[in-house]
Design a protein around this motif. Structure first.
Motif, PDB file in Angstrom:
ATOM      1  N   ALA A 190       0.840  -1.198   0.000  1.00 41.90           N
ATOM      2  CA  ALA A 190       0.000   0.000   0.000  1.00 41.90           C
ATOM      3  C   ALA A 190       0.874   1.247   0.000  1.00 41.90           C
ATOM      4  O   ALA A 190       0.590   2.216  -0.714  1.00 41.90           O
ATOM      5  N   GLY A 191       1.950   1.217   0.767  1.00 44.72           N
ATOM      6  CA  GLY A 191       2.855   2.361   0.827  1.00 44.72           C
ATOM      7  C   GLY A 191       3.487   2.672  -0.515  1.00 44.72           C
ATOM      8  O   GLY A 191       3.585   3.841  -0.912  1.00 44.72           O
ATOM      9  N   ARG A 192       3.908   1.635  -1.232  1.00 45.95           N
ATOM     10  CA  ARG A 192       4.495   1.848  -2.559  1.00 45.95           C
ATOM     11  C   ARG A 192       3.466   2.425  -3.526  1.00 45.95           C
ATOM     12  O   ARG A 192       3.772   3.323  -4.318  1.00 45.95           O
ATOM     13  N   LEU A 193       2.245   1.927  -3.443  1.00 44.58           N
ATOM     14  CA  LEU A 193       1.179   2.426  -4.316  1.00 44.58           C
ATOM     15  C   LEU A 193       0.840   3.880  -3.970  1.00 44.58           C
ATOM     16  O   LEU A 193       0.680   4.725  -4.865  1.00 44.58           O
ATOM     17  N   ILE A 194       0.782   4.183  -2.691  1.00 44.69           N
ATOM     18  CA  ILE A 194       0.533   5.561  -2.259  1.00 44.69           C
ATOM     19  C   ILE A 194       1.671   6.466  -2.710  1.00 44.69           C
ATOM     20  O   ILE A 194       1.431   7.568  -3.224  1.00 44.69           O
ATOM     21  N   ASP A 195       2.917   5.993  -2.557  1.00 45.52           N
ATOM     22  CA  ASP A 195       4.071   6.776  -3.020  1.00 45.52           C
ATOM     23  C   ASP A 195       3.941   7.119  -4.497  1.00 45.52           C
ATOM     24  O   ASP A 195       4.179   8.260  -4.908  1.00 45.52           O
ATOM     25  N   ARG A 196       3.569   6.135  -5.294  1.00 47.31           N
ATOM     26  CA  ARG A 196       3.431   6.345  -6.744  1.00 47.31           C
ATOM     27  C   ARG A 196       2.344   7.374  -7.047  1.00 47.31           C
ATOM     28  O   ARG A 196       2.520   8.283  -7.867  1.00 47.31           O
ATOM     29  N   LEU A 197       1.206   7.238  -6.368  1.00 48.17           N
ATOM     30  CA  LEU A 197       0.091   8.161  -6.616  1.00 48.17           C
ATOM     31  C   LEU A 197       0.394   9.555  -6.075  1.00 48.17           C
ATOM     32  O   LEU A 197      -0.085  10.550  -6.629  1.00 48.17           O
ATOM     33  N   CYS A 198       1.195   9.645  -5.020  1.00 52.44           N
ATOM     34  CA  CYS A 198       1.652  10.955  -4.538  1.00 52.44           C
ATOM     35  C   CYS A 198       2.585  11.586  -5.574  1.00 52.44           C
ATOM     36  O   CYS A 198       2.472  12.785  -5.872  1.00 52.44           O
ATOM     37  N   ALA A 199       3.493  10.782  -6.125  1.00 56.23           N
ATOM     38  CA  ALA A 199       4.416  11.292  -7.148  1.00 56.23           C
ATOM     39  C   ALA A 199       3.659  11.763  -8.387  1.00 56.23           C
ATOM     40  O   ALA A 199       4.067  12.727  -9.047  1.00 56.23           O
ATOM     41  N   ASP A 200       2.534  11.102  -8.680  1.00 53.50           N
ATOM     42  CA  ASP A 200       1.700  11.494  -9.827  1.00 53.50           C
ATOM     43  C   ASP A 200       0.801  12.683  -9.505  1.00 53.50           C
ATOM     44  O   ASP A 200       0.077  13.171 -10.372  1.00 53.50           O
ATOM     45  N   GLY A 201       0.809  13.103  -8.233  1.00 60.39           N
ATOM     46  CA  GLY A 201       0.006  14.249  -7.830  1.00 60.39           C
ATOM     47  C   GLY A 201      -1.455  13.945  -7.555  1.00 60.39           C
ATOM     48  O   GLY A 201      -2.280  14.854  -7.450  1.00 60.39           O
ATOM     49  N   LEU A 202      -1.791  12.660  -7.420  1.00 58.19           N
ATOM     50  CA  LEU A 202      -3.190  12.276  -7.202  1.00 58.19           C
ATOM     51  C   LEU A 202      -3.543  12.118  -5.725  1.00 58.19           C
ATOM     52  O   LEU A 202      -4.703  12.293  -5.340  1.00 58.19           O
ATOM     53  N   LEU A 203      -2.555  11.772  -4.912  1.00 57.91           N
ATOM     54  CA  LEU A 203      -2.739  11.644  -3.463  1.00 57.91           C
ATOM     55  C   LEU A 203      -1.699  12.504  -2.773  1.00 57.91           C
ATOM     56  O   LEU A 203      -0.688  12.872  -3.363  1.00 57.91           O
ATOM     57  N   GLU A 204      -1.969  12.780  -1.494  1.00 63.54           N
ATOM     58  CA  GLU A 204      -0.973  13.474  -0.673  1.00 63.54           C
ATOM     59  C   GLU A 204      -1.046  12.928   0.740  1.00 63.54           C
ATOM     60  O   GLU A 204      -2.100  12.496   1.204  1.00 63.54           O
ATOM     61  N   ARG A 205       0.115  12.913   1.371  1.00 62.75           N
ATOM     62  CA  ARG A 205       0.192  12.511   2.774  1.00 62.75           C
ATOM     63  C   ARG A 205       0.218  13.773   3.620  1.00 62.75           C
ATOM     64  O   ARG A 205       0.748  14.800   3.204  1.00 62.75           O
ATOM     65  N   GLY A 206      -0.362  13.666   4.806  1.00 65.04           N
ATOM     66  CA  GLY A 206      -0.357  14.798   5.719  1.00 65.04           C
ATOM     67  C   GLY A 206      -0.430  14.317   7.146  1.00 65.04           C
ATOM     68  O   GLY A 206      -0.441  13.114   7.416  1.00 65.04           O
ATOM     69  N   GLU A 207      -0.494  15.271   8.048  1.00 64.40           N
ATOM     70  CA  GLU A 207      -0.611  14.924   9.462  1.00 64.40           C
ATOM     71  C   GLU A 207      -1.978  14.312   9.729  1.00 64.40           C
ATOM     72  O   GLU A 207      -2.977  14.726   9.167  1.00 64.40           O
ATOM     73  N   HIS A 208      -1.977  13.323  10.602  1.00 66.09           N
ATOM     74  CA  HIS A 208      -3.232  12.682  10.990  1.00 66.09           C
ATOM     75  C   HIS A 208      -3.903  13.532  12.055  1.00 66.09           C
ATOM     76  O   HIS A 208      -3.234  14.092  12.922  1.00 66.09           O
ATOM     77  N   ASP A 209      -5.226  13.628  11.995  1.00 60.50           N
ATOM     78  CA  ASP A 209      -5.973  14.486  12.915  1.00 60.50           C
ATOM     79  C   ASP A 209      -5.827  14.078  14.382  1.00 60.50           C
ATOM     80  O   ASP A 209      -5.720  14.936  15.255  1.00 60.50           O
ATOM     81  N   SER A 210      -5.812  12.762  14.647  1.00 64.09           N
ATOM     82  CA  SER A 210      -5.843  12.327  16.045  1.00 64.09           C
ATOM     83  C   SER A 210      -4.598  11.582  16.503  1.00 64.09           C
ATOM     84  O   SER A 210      -4.511  11.221  17.668  1.00 64.09           O
ATOM     85  N   ASP A 211      -3.646  11.334  15.615  1.00 58.94           N
ATOM     86  CA  ASP A 211      -2.453  10.578  15.988  1.00 58.94           C
ATOM     87  C   ASP A 211      -1.232  11.249  15.364  1.00 58.94           C
ATOM     88  O   ASP A 211      -1.018  11.151  14.158  1.00 58.94           O
ATOM     89  N   ARG A 212      -0.442  11.917  16.185  1.00 62.28           N
ATOM     90  CA  ARG A 212       0.708  12.657  15.654  1.00 62.28           C
ATOM     91  C   ARG A 212       1.762  11.747  15.021  1.00 62.28           C
ATOM     92  O   ARG A 212       2.554  12.184  14.205  1.00 62.28           O
ATOM     93  N   ARG A 213       1.763  10.475  15.393  1.00 63.57           N
ATOM     94  CA  ARG A 213       2.739   9.536  14.826  1.00 63.57           C
ATOM     95  C   ARG A 213       2.329   9.044  13.447  1.00 63.57           C
ATOM     96  O   ARG A 213       3.168   8.622  12.666  1.00 63.57           O
ATOM     97  N   ALA A 214       1.036   9.064  13.159  1.00 63.38           N
ATOM     98  CA  ALA A 214       0.523   8.516  11.897  1.00 63.38           C
ATOM     99  C   ALA A 214       0.422   9.602  10.832  1.00 63.38           C
ATOM    100  O   ALA A 214       0.373  10.795  11.139  1.00 63.38           O
ATOM    101  N   ARG A 215       0.427   9.163   9.602  1.00 58.56           N
ATOM    102  CA  ARG A 215       0.247  10.060   8.467  1.00 58.56           C
ATOM    103  C   ARG A 215      -1.080   9.719   7.808  1.00 58.56           C
ATOM    104  O   ARG A 215      -1.438   8.552   7.660  1.00 58.56           O
ATOM    105  N   SER A 216      -1.809  10.747   7.410  1.00 59.40           N
ATOM    106  CA  SER A 216      -3.081  10.522   6.729  1.00 59.40           C
ATOM    107  C   SER A 216      -2.872  10.616   5.222  1.00 59.40           C
ATOM    108  O   SER A 216      -1.883  11.175   4.749  1.00 59.40           O
ATOM    109  N   VAL A 217      -3.786  10.043   4.484  1.00 60.69           N
ATOM    110  CA  VAL A 217      -3.733  10.060   3.024  1.00 60.69           C
ATOM    111  C   VAL A 217      -5.015  10.697   2.511  1.00 60.69           C
ATOM    112  O   VAL A 217      -6.111  10.363   2.971  1.00 60.69           O
ATOM    113  N   ARG A 218      -4.857  11.630   1.579  1.00 60.45           N
ATOM    114  CA  ARG A 218      -6.003  12.349   1.014  1.00 60.45           C
ATOM    115  C   ARG A 218      -5.848  12.475  -0.490  1.00 60.45           C
ATOM    116  O   ARG A 218      -4.738  12.441  -1.018  1.00 60.45           O
ATOM    117  N   LEU A 219      -6.988  12.651  -1.156  1.00 56.05           N
ATOM    118  CA  LEU A 219      -6.969  12.948  -2.585  1.00 56.05           C
ATOM    119  C   LEU A 219      -6.534  14.389  -2.801  1.00 56.05           C
ATOM    120  O   LEU A 219      -6.815  15.253  -1.974  1.00 56.05           O
TER     121      LEU A 219
END
Length: 124
Positions: free
Chosen positions: A48-77
């Motif tokens: 899943a991480g590799r797929l997310i990385d690819r879609l982030c590189a393509d500009g379709l997804l982005e990672r950001g801070e998670h609302d409730s867990d500072r250690r986790a990263r959220s994924v958004r369109l």
């Protein structure tokens, strides 16, 4: 046959079935963690991480801070994904209409009940 037809159509717009599945899940679960997305897609977190990385590189997804867990990263369109999501969603709807065109409402309800029984059997 359904997978092959779907692959042919999504390939025409420049994404794989796996990428489309990821985009569809993230669209329904904006801000989910990579772990949750991997669980839903029944794939490893690494895949899943590799797929997310690819879609982030393509500009379709982005990672950001998670609302409730500072250690986790959220994924958004991203905004760039919206037209693609619309296009693929329309294809999926059209394909569903084509596949089920000769089914009555009653047959579709029976089919849905049988699929749910299969799911329940596999889950137990």
């Amino acid at each position: 046959m359904l997978r092959q037809d779907f692959d042919r159509h999504v390939g025409d717009v420049g994404v794989t079935r796996s990428q489309w599945a990821m985009i569809a899940v993230v669209s329904r679960m904006q801000g989910a963690t990579q772990r949750k997305i991997a669980e839903i897609l029944e794939m490893s977190e690494a895949s899943a991480g590799r797929l997310i990385d690819r879609l982030c590189a393509d500009g379709l997804l982005e990672r950001g801070e998670h609302d409730s867990d500072r250690r986790a990263r959220s994924v958004r369109l991203t905004d760039k994904a919206t037209p693609l999501l619309d296009q693929l969603g329309n294809f999926a709807k059209d394909n569903e209409i084509l596949v089920f065109r000769n089914f009555s409402g009653e047959e579709l309800e029976t089919f849905a009940r049988l699929l749910e029984k299969l799911r329940a059997n596999l889950a137990s």
